[in-house]
Enzyme design. Sequence first.
Site, mmCIF file in Angstrom:
data_model
loop_
_atom_site.group_PDB
_atom_site.id
_atom_site.type_symbol
_atom_site.label_atom_id
_atom_site.label_comp_id
_atom_site.label_asym_id
_atom_site.label_seq_id
_atom_site.Cartn_x
_atom_site.Cartn_y
_atom_site.Cartn_z
ATOM 1 N N LYS A 1 0.894 -1.295 -0.214
ATOM 2 C CA LYS A 1 -0.096 -0.009 0.106
ATOM 3 C C LYS A 1 1.011 1.222 -0.101
ATOM 4 O O LYS A 1 1.841 1.174 0.579
ATOM 5 C CB LYS A 1 -0.845 -0.086 1.348
ATOM 6 C CG LYS A 1 -1.608 1.086 1.432
ATOM 7 C CD LYS A 1 -2.303 0.845 2.881
ATOM 8 C CE LYS A 1 -2.712 2.117 3.598
ATOM 9 N NZ LYS A 1 -2.135 3.317 3.293
ATOM 10 N N ASP B 1 -1.418 -1.019 -4.490
ATOM 11 C CA ASP B 1 -2.980 -1.264 -4.545
ATOM 12 C C ASP B 1 -3.545 -2.069 -5.760
ATOM 13 O O ASP B 1 -4.566 -2.309 -5.720
ATOM 14 C CB ASP B 1 -3.769 -0.089 -4.331
ATOM 15 C CG ASP B 1 -3.215 0.532 -3.026
ATOM 16 O OD1 ASP B 1 -2.113 0.453 -2.686
ATOM 17 O OD2 ASP B 1 -4.163 1.176 -2.309
HETATM 18 N N1 LIG Z 1 10.393 0.798 9.418
HETATM 19 C C1 LIG Z 1 10.264 2.203 9.389
HETATM 20 N N2 LIG Z 1 10.582 3.089 10.627
HETATM 21 C C2 LIG Z 1 10.320 4.431 10.403
HETATM 22 N N3 LIG Z 1 9.943 4.989 9.382
HETATM 23 C C3 LIG Z 1 9.321 4.356 8.166
HETATM 24 C C4 LIG Z 1 9.832 3.015 8.409
HETATM 25 N N4 LIG Z 1 9.600 2.619 7.144
HETATM 26 C C5 LIG Z 1 9.004 3.515 6.452
HETATM 27 N N5 LIG Z 1 9.110 4.607 6.881
HETATM 28 C C6 LIG Z 1 8.857 5.875 6.631
HETATM 29 O O1 LIG Z 1 7.258 5.862 6.113
HETATM 30 C C7 LIG Z 1 7.353 6.989 5.044
HETATM 31 C C8 LIG Z 1 6.959 6.291 3.804
HETATM 32 O O2 LIG Z 1 7.780 5.278 3.254
HETATM 33 P P1 LIG Z 1 8.032 5.073 1.761
HETATM 34 O O3 LIG Z 1 9.072 3.920 1.681
HETATM 35 O O4 LIG Z 1 8.201 6.025 0.972
HETATM 36 O O5 LIG Z 1 6.590 4.366 1.516
HETATM 37 P P2 LIG Z 1 6.005 3.741 0.217
HETATM 38 O O6 LIG Z 1 7.159 3.757 -0.961
HETATM 39 O O7 LIG Z 1 5.367 2.457 0.310
HETATM 40 O O8 LIG Z 1 5.152 4.790 -0.411
HETATM 41 C C9 LIG Z 1 8.859 7.461 4.988
HETATM 42 O O9 LIG Z 1 8.840 8.896 5.302
HETATM 43 C C10 LIG Z 1 9.614 6.419 5.491
HETATM 44 O O10 LIG Z 1 10.741 7.261 6.078
#
Ligand SMILES: Nc1ncnc2c1ncn2[C@@H]1O[C@H](COP(=O)(O)OP(=O)(O)O)[C@@H](O)[C@H]1O
Lengths: 291, 432
Positions: free
Chosen positions: A14, A131
């Site tokens: 997601k 999604d």
């Molecule tokens: N294990 C984690 N601990 C803390 N923050 C996280 C973790 N995994 C993701 N984040 C944070 O969540 C936010 C969204 O992550 P992202 O990798 O860009 O999501 P996606 O690619 O699924 O849309 C980012 O700001 C990221 O730093």
Amino acid sequence: MSEKHGKHIAIYGKGGIGKSTTTSNISAALAEAGYKVIQIGCDPKSDSTTILRGGNDLPTVLDTLREQSKVKIEDVSAVGFGGVLCIEAGGPVPGVGCAGRGINAAVELLQELNLFEEYKPDFVLYDVLGDVVCGGFAVPIRDGIADRAFVVTSSDFMAIFAANNLFKAINKYAPSGGARLGGVIANSIQAPYAKSLIDDFTQQTGTSVVGYVPRSFTVAQSELFGQTVIEAAPKSEQADVYRNLARFIDEHQDSVIPHPLNGPELKKWARTWGDRIFEVETGVVQKMESI
Amino acid sequence: MAHHIEGSRNSCALHGALQVIEAIEGVVPVIHSTAGCGVQHFLGVNRLNAGSDRFGGPPVSNSNISEKHVVFGGSSRLREQLKNTVKIVEGDLYVIVTGCSTEMVGDDIPAMTKEGRDQDFQVIYANTPGFRGDVHQGYQLAVKALIEQLPALGKGEQSSVEGLVNIWGIVPHQDPFWAGNLEEIGRLLEGIGLKPNLLFGYDQGLSSWNRVPNAALNIVVSVWGDSPAMLLEERYGTPVLKLEGLPVGSAAGRFLQTVSDRLNLDLTHTENFIKSEEKRLNTYLASLADTYYRAGFQREFAFVGESSQVAGLSEFLTGTLGLIPRTLIITDNPPEYAREALLSRLTGLVEGYSTEVVFSEDHAEIIDQVRSGAAELVLGSALEEQVALALGVPFLQLSFPLSDKVVLSRGYSGYRGAAALLEDLGSAILSN
Ligand SMILES: Nc1ncnc2c1ncn2[C@@H]1O[C@H](COP(=O)(O)OP(=O)(O)O)[C@@H](O)[C@H]1O
Ligand code: SF4
Ligand SMILES: [Mg+2]
């Protein structure tokens, strides 16, 4: 396709669940271990590889395709941490055009440009909007592009819902040569019940968790530096979590065809968890292990 | 249940809409779709028509979108195409019609139309992807767009026209004799003192369409005219008269009588007009008598065509001419609500004789039906030529697609159409 170069892995989940963060850290860990890695962002958000590249600009494949008829790999790629080749498929302006077809067109172009034959990667990681809203976003798991798919999920219902949708897509395409499921990556583990909930979901769907990634301040901090945890905090516990994930992906080849829950089943399952969490929060159940 | 269709004669909604637009003088179509949609219209429709329109060939304006426009949206391509079309092709009105690809992507056509209007282009739009239905659906969609959007262009004539009647349901080119059929219906209505609004064909331009709301009656010739008539009834309260098919021969007389009643016209005048028309047709029928018996006109026939054509012509062929309807095949997929009435009317055309009535657009099934019916005369389209040859019986092409004749103003409706049908049928029988 002729001889396949490297292991092709698609990572779904997601929006905002941590796909790009997780994928980039896995890429970095694989590169650190000496492998040649390509990471392809298949999300119109186009920020998959940001923390591998120190936050520098990278023109997307589709933007470049829009501007010039002839596209070269050099125009749309950048070398990031540990030599990881970073590519962003890109997409249209929100609300216009067809992003699904865009992913399709971008992946096709990379194949036409002989990216894999020429670069000869050990690993190709596709970071895909999870999604699976339409056929276009299922492209990486169709047509024998990726061999295995992993799904990133938290214990939030919407994330589980998206994971279940991906299972449906895999279930549909795997029998005709599409990718199978490598496993579930449980991300942002914080709440006491999160592990048990995700474990139970995988049990219900005939899948398994390949790694638990705790919610960590180090991730947020590294992101602010425009870096992966592997680069910014190589000695941290969190870095080892990602290294273990990378090692698992490298060493285990097994994959399954998941059994997704149908609509009513999923709702019913969610409701039982709603009740159990409520009991924990209100102290009816004392010991966490009981759920 | 899903089934496959072989050799359908019903093109897609986009093509139906193009056929509507191309049959109105001064109206210019702008296709917003892939190149093939326009070419297919030329190859699949215009070229099989033996007689084409101003834009009835490859020169029709098309945004010719490619993958780039699918991914990023094709609105800007359409904007450019509209601007260029207005520069190059003179017209009173431009109609944007969309195909499957641009509708799947969801290009914002109303917004582009509005942009065009803000630049003082006379432009309207119709969403006509093939997946919305076939050529008949396209007719309805384009007509609806014209009815709904023309008033907004502010060119409507408010002064009412005494005795104005609109004619709906004849789909240009899907009825190869559309122009002649309309002209004859118009001539008859004029004969009883009305002002027919034919809307398509010679001298029918925007001014005809702007008069539509002022009509005293909407005449519906086929089931495909139902939706425009209903829309106009809702909007302007115009009453509707539905026919049971193309009025041919004495059915035309009954039709004029009904219209007369509905509009309180001078009945003596109407009756005198009908009498003179009947007299003329009877003279021709009498001249045919000799040949009729010598060549054996009285035969069992198979007829493959659209509902209003099959219903109208068969009634004349059986009622007036004494032919026997063996197999009637209706190819235009009329909606469920219309089928029952058609069935009961057509199966009982000849008392004590059971006529096979089939609804099908599947070529293979049609051929099977015609072959097993073993009629002594086949009326149909170019697609039925082979089976008629195999049966060794006379064959007359009169439904879409045609391959053996040029049709300009010929028609089979009314009294003149009845005489034309006698001639063509006779020629087919004699030349067999
Ligand atoms: N294990 C984690 N601990 C803390 N923050 C996280 C973790 N995994 C993701 N984040 C944070 O969540 C936010 C969204 O992550 P992202 O990798 O860009 O999501 P996606 O690619 O699924 O849309 C980012 O700001 C990221 O730093
Ligand atoms: S069916 Fe669709 S793609 Fe085919 S010609 Fe019609 S509009 Fe074009
Ligand atoms: Mg992302």
